[in-house]
Design an enzyme around this catalytic site. Sequence first.
Site, PDB file in Angstrom:
ATOM      1  N   GLU A  52      41.084  -6.907   7.009  1.00  0.00           N
ATOM      2  CA  GLU A  52      40.342  -8.123   7.347  1.00  0.00           C
ATOM      3  C   GLU A  52      40.680  -9.189   6.330  1.00  0.00           C
ATOM      4  OE1 GLU A  52      36.016  -7.914   7.475  1.00  0.00           O
ATOM      5  OE2 GLU A  52      35.973  -9.869   8.460  1.00  0.00           O
ATOM      6  N   CYS A 245      33.952  -8.901  10.568  1.00  0.00           N
ATOM      7  CA  CYS A 245      33.154 -10.045  11.027  1.00  0.00           C
ATOM      8  C   CYS A 245      34.001 -11.269  11.344  1.00  0.00           C
ATOM      9  CB  CYS A 245      32.133 -10.425   9.973  1.00  0.00           C
ATOM     10  SG  CYS A 245      30.844  -9.206   9.762  1.00  0.00           S
ATOM     11  N   ASN A 376      33.169  -6.457  17.320  1.00  0.00           N
ATOM     12  CA  ASN A 376      33.161  -5.787  16.012  1.00  0.00           C
ATOM     13  C   ASN A 376      31.840  -5.069  15.809  1.00  0.00           C
ATOM     14  OD1 ASN A 376      33.861  -5.115  13.281  1.00  0.00           O
ATOM     15  ND2 ASN A 376      32.618  -6.839  12.616  1.00  0.00           N
ATOM     16  N   GLU A 377      30.980  -5.651  15.001  1.00  0.00           N
ATOM     17  CA  GLU A 377      29.742  -4.955  14.637  1.00  0.00           C
ATOM     18  C   GLU A 377      28.607  -5.494  15.504  1.00  0.00           C
ATOM     19  OE1 GLU A 377      28.527  -5.522  10.480  1.00  0.00           O
ATOM     20  OE2 GLU A 377      29.344  -3.531  10.144  1.00  0.00           O
TER      21      GLU A 377
HETATM   22  O1  AHR Z   1      34.051  -4.956   5.539  1.00  0.00           O
HETATM   23  C1  AHR Z   1      33.279  -6.087   5.336  1.00  0.00           C
HETATM   24  C2  AHR Z   1      32.361  -6.391   6.504  1.00  0.00           C
HETATM   25  O2  AHR Z   1      31.444  -5.362   6.693  1.00  0.00           O
HETATM   26  C3  AHR Z   1      33.033  -6.480   7.844  1.00  0.00           C
HETATM   27  O3  AHR Z   1      33.565  -7.726   8.070  1.00  0.00           O
HETATM   28  C4  AHR Z   1      31.925  -6.199   8.805  1.00  0.00           C
HETATM   29  O4  AHR Z   1      32.373  -5.621   9.997  1.00  0.00           O
HETATM   30  C5  AHR Z   1      30.983  -5.330   8.016  1.00  0.00           C
HETATM   31  O5  AHR Z   1      29.694  -5.820   8.065  1.00  0.00           O
END
Ligand code: AHR
Length: 665
Positions: A52, A245, A376-377
């Site tokens: 990321e 994120c 993603n999350e």
């Molecule tokens: O790894 C850091 C962050 O942690 C990522 O962007 C997210 O997916 C998670 O909350």
Amino acid sequence: MLKFKAAGILLIASSLLGAGDQAHAQAPGKLSVRLDKSSPKIQPTMWGIFFEDINFAADGGIYAEMVKNRSFEFADPMMGWDDKPVNGADASLLIVNRGSGSNARYASISLKNSKGSYILTNEGFRGMGFEKGNQCNFSILAHAVEGNINVSVEAVDENGKSIGHASVDGIKGDWKTYHASFTPTETASKGKLNVIFEGQGGIEIDMVSLFPTDTWKHRPNGMRADLVQKLADLKPGFMRFPGGCIVEGRDLANRYQWKSTVGDVADRQLIINRWNMEMKDHQAPDYFQSFGLGFYEYFQLCEDIGASPLPILNCGMACQYNSAEVVSLNQIDPFIQDALDLIEFANGSADTKWGKLRAAMGHPAPFNLKMIGVGNEQWGEQYVDRFRLFSKAIWAKYPEIKLVGSAGPYPGGDLFTYLSKVMRQEKTSLLDEHYYMRPEWFLKNVTRYDNYDRNSSKVFAGEYAAHIDDKTQKDAHAESHNTWYSALSEAAFMTGLERNADVVQMASYAPLLARVDAWQWRPDLIWFDNLHSVATPNYYVQQMFSKYKGTNVASVQLNGKAVTGQDSLYSSAVFDADKKQLIIKVVNASAAPRHIDLNIEQSKGKNGKAEWIQLSSNDKLAFNSLDNPDRVHPETKSITWNYKKQEIKLEGQSVNVFIVSYPEL
Ligand code: AHR
């Protein structure tokens, strides 16, 4: 608990081996090994990496561009730049907006007299790293408007001393890219670049760029070779990108859109990085995404390092911790089309619209994309509603593509329970579980997957890392929280993932990369500055599992049970049917040494050969830094292996991998 028909490695601790840290004085335990080739297969994707653009992982990190804000597109167009007329020059600079296009701005420079020079200085990403003897390649998009202006470039060290110089010859006429190269005469980790204008007249400039020659595979627009090498050395089975994120964005306008990251680098639309001002104590107003490292480069990187690509796409939802914006269900089609087009970009023939672009960018052959993450999350019904539309459309056209779906941001609780159930009903191929937890959680949860449904969605442990308690440990390590204890607890937990490799088919530590002087989130697997990088103890743990992942799971037992923390021991084992190796991983989480005996049941042989890789430290808070990179690092020794009874003394707080050659396989 997993049951294996006949196969197994049987670890028998002596009855005396139960008295906590005093056990080193006691009789050794016994390990018996039996093998069955029909035991569960380990997927080639088992251990991978999570990329990321956080902590300046891309711009200012693995993407080797040294000029910050090269096209004047940051919110403040002169951020990263400084200008000064010297020796009587009468000069001015205007930022001009073309009014359209993805790279709308450029700088227009006028020199009104022919005295002195006008110097534009770029500060780089917390400085620029110049290495003595390592050629740097400069390029600039320029339009000579009037008069006669000479352009040259100069590298300077942190004291302003010139350590490299080149003229940019022949600038004339309409917009064109010009090149020049110089070789630094000295090393400087926080240097700067001067772009020098001399003469009289007007010139317009854009895409001011500087790369070292020794990028990974010497590619132009390339990546830092030292960082990519560290990724390659992990032997990752897959690479997840671009997040995280960052996929979601703080709002939908700020989401990651892969189509803006392909094609000509100059046309890739820069956006603010969502980590720019996210963290109160780690703000980075100069953090943007130029997308010089875009989806084509990600796919190419995966191919280079032998990792199966796993792109994660926005599913019509912005980060639920931020704006939580969603696109309405009747306007979601363009988002779904992006996913379909991405599959075509990766796998389509050069006759297709997106396959043609891939071919034009230099890769006529497909990238062999096999899986995609939708969101993603994310969490809640709104996510499931959107996932359902994506999966229907993707599987209608590409039934062979595996879909990764979110299990929410936490390893338990209502959000997790809901998604774990509903996403299984949606037949999600892999459920993406995240856990950023304390080391103690990792030690306790080594049996997490023992009772998971074997006939349902598989698990992708997509983001995990042991976070020590900042409040209690603050002073112990000013720079890094990648302590040995965090790595040790992850290793213990990973034995549980390996033991359950029929269910947990992919796993990746997160995040991957962090700049020592500009991070937003820690711990992270690899730390770096402009010239150097350092592997954490956590990195070595990942490597020990990934390099020795084997082809099939075997069982390890202590008194008839899986080794899940009894006497602070954690163990898993695999065999590699191709290499004819038996690989046993044993973690001793106790501060005291442990004696064990190993023997391979049913083996016809007596002696063979083995490698023993050991990672250990008696200091739980030890960490590696750029100045002290080898404080915790693996040591390998060759030993003669007695299949009937191999005596081993495990160091206190150690992770051990035994790679036993086993011709009988
Ligand atoms: O790894 C850091 C962050 O942690 C990522 O962007 C997210 O997916 C998670 O909350």
